[in-house]
Motif scaffolding. Sequence first.
Motif, PDB file in Angstrom:
ATOM      1  N   HIS A 179       0.765  -1.096  -0.166  1.00 29.56           N
ATOM      2  CA  HIS A 179       0.039  -0.048  -0.097  1.00 29.56           C
ATOM      3  C   HIS A 179       0.894   1.429  -0.117  1.00 29.56           C
ATOM      4  CE1 HIS A 179      -3.263  -2.632   0.999  1.00 29.56           C
ATOM      5  NE2 HIS A 179      -2.526  -3.275   1.982  1.00 29.56           N
ATOM      6  N   ASP A 180       1.913   1.254  -0.122  1.00 29.68           N
ATOM      7  CA  ASP A 180       3.124   2.269  -0.323  1.00 29.68           C
ATOM      8  C   ASP A 180       3.109   2.852  -1.854  1.00 29.68           C
ATOM      9  OD1 ASP A 180       5.395   3.738  -0.169  1.00 29.68           O
ATOM     10  OD2 ASP A 180       5.855   3.098   1.921  1.00 29.68           O
ATOM     11  N   PRO A 181       2.759   3.880  -2.130  1.00 29.40           N
ATOM     12  CA  PRO A 181       3.068   4.316  -3.461  1.00 29.40           C
ATOM     13  C   PRO A 181       4.509   4.415  -3.984  1.00 29.40           C
ATOM     14  CG  PRO A 181       1.388   5.814  -2.407  1.00 29.40           C
ATOM     15  CD  PRO A 181       2.280   4.890  -1.379  1.00 29.40           C
ATOM     16  N   LEU A 182       5.230   4.994  -2.966  1.00 32.75           N
ATOM     17  CA  LEU A 182       6.640   5.262  -3.293  1.00 32.75           C
ATOM     18  C   LEU A 182       7.498   3.718  -3.554  1.00 32.75           C
ATOM     19  CD1 LEU A 182       9.005   6.633  -4.110  1.00 32.75           C
ATOM     20  CD2 LEU A 182       9.718   6.545  -1.563  1.00 32.75           C
ATOM     21  N   ILE A 183       7.003   2.656  -2.934  1.00 34.91           N
ATOM     22  CA  ILE A 183       7.396   1.294  -3.044  1.00 34.91           C
ATOM     23  C   ILE A 183       7.082   0.800  -4.213  1.00 34.91           C
ATOM     24  CG2 ILE A 183       7.299  -1.073  -1.936  1.00 34.91           C
ATOM     25  CD1 ILE A 183       9.333   0.711  -0.599  1.00 34.91           C
ATOM     26  N   ASN A 184       5.870   1.049  -4.779  1.00 38.03           N
ATOM     27  CA  ASN A 184       5.139   0.420  -5.776  1.00 38.03           C
ATOM     28  C   ASN A 184       5.795   1.245  -7.147  1.00 38.03           C
ATOM     29  OD1 ASN A 184       3.335  -1.271  -4.890  1.00 38.03           O
ATOM     30  ND2 ASN A 184       1.738   0.263  -4.805  1.00 38.03           N
ATOM     31  N   GLY A 238       1.579  -3.432  -6.500  1.00 43.89           N
ATOM     32  CA  GLY A 238       0.938  -2.879  -7.361  1.00 43.89           C
ATOM     33  C   GLY A 238       1.676  -2.013  -8.397  1.00 43.89           C
ATOM     34  N   GLU A 239       0.814  -1.607  -9.388  1.00 46.79           N
ATOM     35  CA  GLU A 239       1.489  -0.823 -10.264  1.00 46.79           C
ATOM     36  C   GLU A 239       1.850   0.733  -9.951  1.00 46.79           C
ATOM     37  OE1 GLU A 239       3.065  -0.234 -14.253  1.00 46.79           O
ATOM     38  OE2 GLU A 239       2.394  -1.952 -13.170  1.00 46.79           O
ATOM     39  N   GLY A 240       2.953   1.308 -10.260  1.00 42.86           N
ATOM     40  CA  GLY A 240       3.195   2.682  -9.714  1.00 42.86           C
ATOM     41  C   GLY A 240       3.969   3.310 -11.197  1.00 42.86           C
ATOM     42  N   TYR A 241       4.391   4.548 -10.868  1.00 46.68           N
ATOM     43  CA  TYR A 241       4.885   5.256 -11.937  1.00 46.68           C
ATOM     44  C   TYR A 241       6.465   5.018 -11.955  1.00 46.68           C
ATOM     45  CZ  TYR A 241       6.575   8.303  -7.776  1.00 46.68           C
ATOM     46  OH  TYR A 241       7.325   8.728  -6.858  1.00 46.68           O
ATOM     47  N   THR A 242       7.144   5.408 -13.127  1.00 46.38           N
ATOM     48  CA  THR A 242       8.337   5.362 -13.368  1.00 46.38           C
ATOM     49  C   THR A 242       9.391   6.488 -13.002  1.00 46.38           C
ATOM     50  OG1 THR A 242       8.030   3.575 -15.238  1.00 46.38           O
ATOM     51  CG2 THR A 242      10.243   4.774 -15.146  1.00 46.38           C
ATOM     52  N   ILE A 243      10.104   6.116 -12.005  1.00 41.92           N
ATOM     53  CA  ILE A 243      10.987   7.198 -11.291  1.00 41.92           C
ATOM     54  C   ILE A 243      11.913   7.780 -12.176  1.00 41.92           C
ATOM     55  CG2 ILE A 243      12.349   7.840  -9.196  1.00 41.92           C
ATOM     56  CD1 ILE A 243      10.881   5.596  -7.937  1.00 41.92           C
ATOM     57  N   ARG A 244      12.289   9.142 -12.633  1.00 42.60           N
ATOM     58  CA  ARG A 244      13.176   9.385 -13.359  1.00 42.60           C
ATOM     59  C   ARG A 244      14.081  10.281 -12.429  1.00 42.60           C
ATOM     60  NH1 ARG A 244      13.651   7.010 -18.673  1.00 42.60           N
ATOM     61  NH2 ARG A 244      11.244   6.523 -19.189  1.00 42.60           N
TER      62      ARG A 244
END
Length: 249
Positions: A179-184, A238-244
């Motif tokens: 449930h952690d957006p950054l981990i995702n 879960g699916e998250g964003y790609t970190i740049r």
Amino acid sequence: MELLYQSSSPHHELFVYETTQFYGEKGRFRLLEFSDNAMQGALDMNDPERILFEYPRAMIHLLEYNQPRFEQVFIIGHGIGTLTSYFSDKRCKVAELDHEVVELSKKFFGYRGDPVCIGDGRILLGSEPQQAYDCLILDAFSEKGTPVHLISHEFFMMCREKLDASGMLMMNLFGKGEHDPLINAIHTTLNGIFTYVKAFLLPSGHRGHIQNIILIGRQTPFGFQARQMAGFTEIELGEGYTIRDRDPL
């Protein structure tokens, strides 16, 4: 609790202290902490060879199980030198941003392993030859968590280039699991670089609490034995964003 040392380096406020209890266990323990009460290392003074934290025990199993003949490891984040000391018969190169952390590991925790390179781990890794390592281990934290430049798409691409064909990237992180957006986001970013990615969580017993999370990336399949994972269990993120590199957190 007995405070043995306290100082402020350019990067952290540092504490070394001894206590007679460690997560409910009685004994004599020496700890290295940053200012946010984040433990960076722990030593059982009655059994210095014992590895107290679960995550290095799990990482040791993952590496030895999947790469039994590995020889070369690059570690970002020194702490008290637990992993480097354990792998004393291997060629370990360690990057640590804070020179004082290294000095404390020697003075208070008996570190006598390979010399530690002082500097930014990403910069130091970038100067290494391509396909030079069997394993890269990321265990680096600031007061704000893992620095963004060590969890970005560009950094993971560099890691893949520094690993040999069967090499592994292992990361020790903290978060709220599934449930952690950054981990995702870190998981999604890693999954965009490596063919096989797994995540493992050390349950805390309290939903929503910050927990240890291990992420693994590899170009070839890998496995594990659950009983050797020091309490870590595999989880689906879960699916998250790609970190740049340009992204603020």
